[in-house]
Design a protein around this motif. Structure first.
Motif, PDB file in Angstrom:
ATOM      1  N   LEU A   7       0.833  -1.201   0.000  1.00  0.00           N
ATOM      2  CA  LEU A   7       0.000   0.000   0.000  1.00  0.00           C
ATOM      3  C   LEU A   7       0.869   1.252   0.000  1.00  0.00           C
ATOM      4  O   LEU A   7       0.570   2.226  -0.718  1.00  0.00           O
ATOM      5  N   TYR A   8       1.934   1.236   0.779  1.00  0.00           N
ATOM      6  CA  TYR A   8       2.819   2.396   0.837  1.00  0.00           C
ATOM      7  C   TYR A   8       3.498   2.617  -0.515  1.00  0.00           C
ATOM      8  O   TYR A   8       3.671   3.756  -0.960  1.00  0.00           O
ATOM      9  N   ARG A   9       3.903   1.516  -1.162  1.00  0.00           N
ATOM     10  CA  ARG A   9       4.527   1.654  -2.482  1.00  0.00           C
ATOM     11  C   ARG A   9       3.572   2.299  -3.477  1.00  0.00           C
ATOM     12  O   ARG A   9       3.973   3.088  -4.326  1.00  0.00           O
ATOM     13  N   MET A  10       2.300   1.971  -3.378  1.00  0.00           N
ATOM     14  CA  MET A  10       1.298   2.577  -4.261  1.00  0.00           C
ATOM     15  C   MET A  10       1.153   4.071  -3.987  1.00  0.00           C
ATOM     16  O   MET A  10       0.979   4.879  -4.907  1.00  0.00           O
ATOM     17  N   LEU A  11       1.240   4.451  -2.710  1.00  0.00           N
ATOM     18  CA  LEU A  11       1.201   5.871  -2.363  1.00  0.00           C
ATOM     19  C   LEU A  11       2.439   6.582  -2.884  1.00  0.00           C
ATOM     20  O   LEU A  11       2.350   7.722  -3.357  1.00  0.00           O
ATOM     21  N   VAL A  12       3.580   5.926  -2.799  1.00  0.00           N
ATOM     22  CA  VAL A  12       4.816   6.503  -3.330  1.00  0.00           C
ATOM     23  C   VAL A  12       4.676   6.704  -4.840  1.00  0.00           C
ATOM     24  O   VAL A  12       5.043   7.756  -5.382  1.00  0.00           O
ATOM     25  N   PHE A  13       4.162   5.704  -5.523  1.00  0.00           N
ATOM     26  CA  PHE A  13       3.967   5.782  -6.972  1.00  0.00           C
ATOM     27  C   PHE A  13       3.055   6.949  -7.341  1.00  0.00           C
ATOM     28  O   PHE A  13       3.356   7.728  -8.265  1.00  0.00           O
ATOM     29  N   ALA A  14       1.953   7.111  -6.631  1.00  0.00           N
ATOM     30  CA  ALA A  14       1.034   8.211  -6.899  1.00  0.00           C
ATOM     31  C   ALA A  14       1.714   9.556  -6.684  1.00  0.00           C
ATOM     32  O   ALA A  14       1.515  10.507  -7.456  1.00  0.00           O
ATOM     33  N   ASN A  15       2.546   9.654  -5.672  1.00  0.00           N
ATOM     34  CA  ASN A  15       3.282  10.894  -5.419  1.00  0.00           C
ATOM     35  C   ASN A  15       4.299  11.179  -6.520  1.00  0.00           C
ATOM     36  O   ASN A  15       4.488  12.336  -6.905  1.00  0.00           O
ATOM     37  N   VAL A  16       4.956  10.158  -7.027  1.00  0.00           N
ATOM     38  CA  VAL A  16       5.903  10.336  -8.124  1.00  0.00           C
ATOM     39  C   VAL A  16       5.194  10.943  -9.340  1.00  0.00           C
ATOM     40  O   VAL A  16       5.688  11.887  -9.975  1.00  0.00           O
ATOM     41  N   VAL A  17       4.017  10.409  -9.658  1.00  0.00           N
ATOM     42  CA  VAL A  17       3.266  10.912 -10.808  1.00  0.00           C
ATOM     43  C   VAL A  17       2.816  12.352 -10.575  1.00  0.00           C
ATOM     44  O   VAL A  17       2.979  13.217 -11.439  1.00  0.00           O
ATOM     45  N   GLU A  18       2.276  12.629  -9.406  1.00  0.00           N
ATOM     46  CA  GLU A  18       1.720  13.956  -9.139  1.00  0.00           C
ATOM     47  C   GLU A  18       2.804  15.012  -8.980  1.00  0.00           C
ATOM     48  O   GLU A  18       2.603  16.170  -9.344  1.00  0.00           O
TER      49      GLU A  18
ATOM     50  N   ASP B  43       0.091   0.585 -18.653  1.00  0.00           N
ATOM     51  CA  ASP B  43      -0.228  -0.065 -17.373  1.00  0.00           C
ATOM     52  C   ASP B  43      -0.086   0.930 -16.224  1.00  0.00           C
ATOM     53  O   ASP B  43      -0.873   0.904 -15.263  1.00  0.00           O
ATOM     54  N   GLY B  44       0.910   1.805 -16.333  1.00  0.00           N
ATOM     55  CA  GLY B  44       1.108   2.799 -15.295  1.00  0.00           C
ATOM     56  C   GLY B  44      -0.050   3.774 -15.195  1.00  0.00           C
ATOM     57  O   GLY B  44      -0.460   4.165 -14.088  1.00  0.00           O
ATOM     58  N   GLN B  45      -0.600   4.177 -16.335  1.00  0.00           N
ATOM     59  CA  GLN B  45      -1.750   5.080 -16.327  1.00  0.00           C
ATOM     60  C   GLN B  45      -2.949   4.433 -15.658  1.00  0.00           C
ATOM     61  O   GLN B  45      -3.665   5.071 -14.876  1.00  0.00           O
ATOM     62  N   GLN B  46      -3.185   3.159 -15.966  1.00  0.00           N
ATOM     63  CA  GLN B  46      -4.325   2.465 -15.368  1.00  0.00           C
ATOM     64  C   GLN B  46      -4.146   2.318 -13.851  1.00  0.00           C
ATOM     65  O   GLN B  46      -5.088   2.540 -13.081  1.00  0.00           O
ATOM     66  N   LEU B  47      -2.939   1.979 -13.423  1.00  0.00           N
ATOM     67  CA  LEU B  47      -2.701   1.811 -11.989  1.00  0.00           C
ATOM     68  C   LEU B  47      -2.773   3.155 -11.270  1.00  0.00           C
ATOM     69  O   LEU B  47      -3.273   3.237 -10.142  1.00  0.00           O
ATOM     70  N   TYR B  48      -2.307   4.219 -11.935  1.00  0.00           N
ATOM     71  CA  TYR B  48      -2.286   5.532 -11.276  1.00  0.00           C
ATOM     72  C   TYR B  48      -3.677   5.984 -10.881  1.00  0.00           C
ATOM     73  O   TYR B  48      -3.865   6.586  -9.817  1.00  0.00           O
ATOM     74  N   HIS B  49      -4.672   5.748 -11.730  1.00  0.00           N
ATOM     75  CA  HIS B  49      -6.033   6.172 -11.405  1.00  0.00           C
ATOM     76  C   HIS B  49      -6.467   5.600 -10.057  1.00  0.00           C
ATOM     77  O   HIS B  49      -7.098   6.292  -9.247  1.00  0.00           O
ATOM     78  N   HIS B  50      -6.127   4.348  -9.791  1.00  0.00           N
ATOM     79  CA  HIS B  50      -6.500   3.719  -8.517  1.00  0.00           C
ATOM     80  C   HIS B  50      -5.621   4.237  -7.378  1.00  0.00           C
ATOM     81  O   HIS B  50      -6.106   4.487  -6.272  1.00  0.00           O
ATOM     82  N   CYS B  51      -4.327   4.391  -7.653  1.00  0.00           N
ATOM     83  CA  CYS B  51      -3.417   4.861  -6.615  1.00  0.00           C
ATOM     84  C   CYS B  51      -3.713   6.306  -6.227  1.00  0.00           C
ATOM     85  O   CYS B  51      -3.541   6.696  -5.065  1.00  0.00           O
ATOM     86  N   ALA B  52      -4.162   7.118  -7.210  1.00  0.00           N
ATOM     87  CA  ALA B  52      -4.512   8.508  -6.921  1.00  0.00           C
ATOM     88  C   ALA B  52      -5.692   8.572  -5.958  1.00  0.00           C
ATOM     89  O   ALA B  52      -5.737   9.420  -5.057  1.00  0.00           O
ATOM     90  N   GLU B  53      -6.661   7.679  -6.142  1.00  0.00           N
ATOM     91  CA  GLU B  53      -7.798   7.625  -5.222  1.00  0.00           C
ATOM     92  C   GLU B  53      -7.331   7.207  -3.823  1.00  0.00           C
ATOM     93  O   GLU B  53      -7.804   7.728  -2.810  1.00  0.00           O
TER      94      GLU B  53
END
Length: 283
Positions: free
Chosen positions: A6-17, A63-73
């Motif tokens: 879960l934390y890695r997903m939050l990190v990923f969302a922060n990288v994108v944003e 794949d990154g775009q699809q995952l980001y939508h969920h991680c952003a939420e």
């Protein structure tokens, strides 16, 4: 799923944003190398590459775009949960990145930035004026102002207003080249079009009786900016199609003539497109 994932997903969302590993590291209060490790482990867990990285830019894979939508939420929910334990404040703070077409931004956005800053002094603004359609995710755009002939269907948006498109020219141009009385007469005029090539473009016109006419014209002058087209039209360089909000004042003052006012082109809407779904964060 464990808490580390879960934390890695939050990190990923922060990288994108934040638009970079360094920006995400600053936001999260960890080192850049730690951000890189979390991102690498997330890609290993997902068994796919999420971000394409070069020395100059970073871009999401499909794949990154699809995952980001969920991680952003997920990131938004985490911020909302954190806010519930903090003192309530109506003061906006943080950063907001806004993308708008050049003419719209110069006419409706930049004149009000000073007052906006006085009202919200702790809100940092990144304002980009560009007529190109830029990938909002890749460029970390929070809000994109776009002119659309149809209502957006695949994203969250706020409708700001409507506009018509007018065919316009200066009185001097009309005096020299004549005033078209029918769509067919438009074919012989010197067109300035928003395009990068001299290939013909088609436009549909409809009168009040419902009669429809398609014209196909080739530009004498190509330009990728409506602001540039507006300036050239005002110099009498040709005839052009421009949004009503950009030329209404000049038409009222007699500086431009609305050609074939009984024939209508596309009606469009101005939309503020954003990724925040039903809840817009204060930070």
């Amino acid at each position: 799923m464990d808490s580390a994932q879960l934390y890695r997903m939050l990190v990923f969302a922060n990288v994108v944003e934040q638009g970079s590993l360094t920006g995400a590291a600053d936001e999260l209060g960890i080192s850049r190398s730690m951000v890189s490790q979390h991102l690498k482990k997330l890609e290993q867990r997902c068994e796919t590459q999420l971000i394409e990285r070069t020395t100059r830019k970073m871009a999401l894979t499909e794949d990154g775009q699809q995952l980001y939508h969920h991680c952003a939420e997920l990131l938004l929910l985490a911020k909302q949960a954190e806010e519930t334990t903090q003192p309530k404040s109506t003061e906006l703070r943080g950063r907001v990145s806004l993308l708008t077409p050049i003419c719209f931004g110069e006419q409706f956005i930049t004149p009000h930035i000073g007052e906006f800053r006085r009202q919200f002094p702790k809100l940092e603004i990144n304002l980009q004026l560009d007529d190109r359609r830029i990938n909002r995710l890749e460029n970390s755009v929070d809000i994109a102002i776009q002119n659309e002939t149809q209502q957006p269907t695949d994203t969250s948006f706020i409708k700001l207003g409507q506009f018509d498109e007018y065919i316009v020219a200066t009185p001097e141009y009309v005096q020299q080249h004549g005033s078209p009385l029918h769509p067919d007469m438009l074919l012989n005029h010197q067109w300035i079009l928003q395009t990068s090539t001299h290939l013909p473009q088609s436009f549909l016109l409809e009168n009040s009786y419902g009669d429809k006419f398609t014209i196909k014209v080739s530009p004498f002058i190509c330009c990728n900016s409506r602001h540039g087209i507006s300036q050239m039209v005002k110099q009498g360089a040709g005839i052009a199609i421009l949004p009503s909000y950009l030329v209404e004042d000049e038409i009222a003052q007699g500086e431009l003539i609305h050609i074939l006012p009984d024939y209508h082109l596309d009606e469009g809407g101005v939309y503020a497109i954003h990724p925040f779904d039903k809840v817009i964060p204060q930070e």
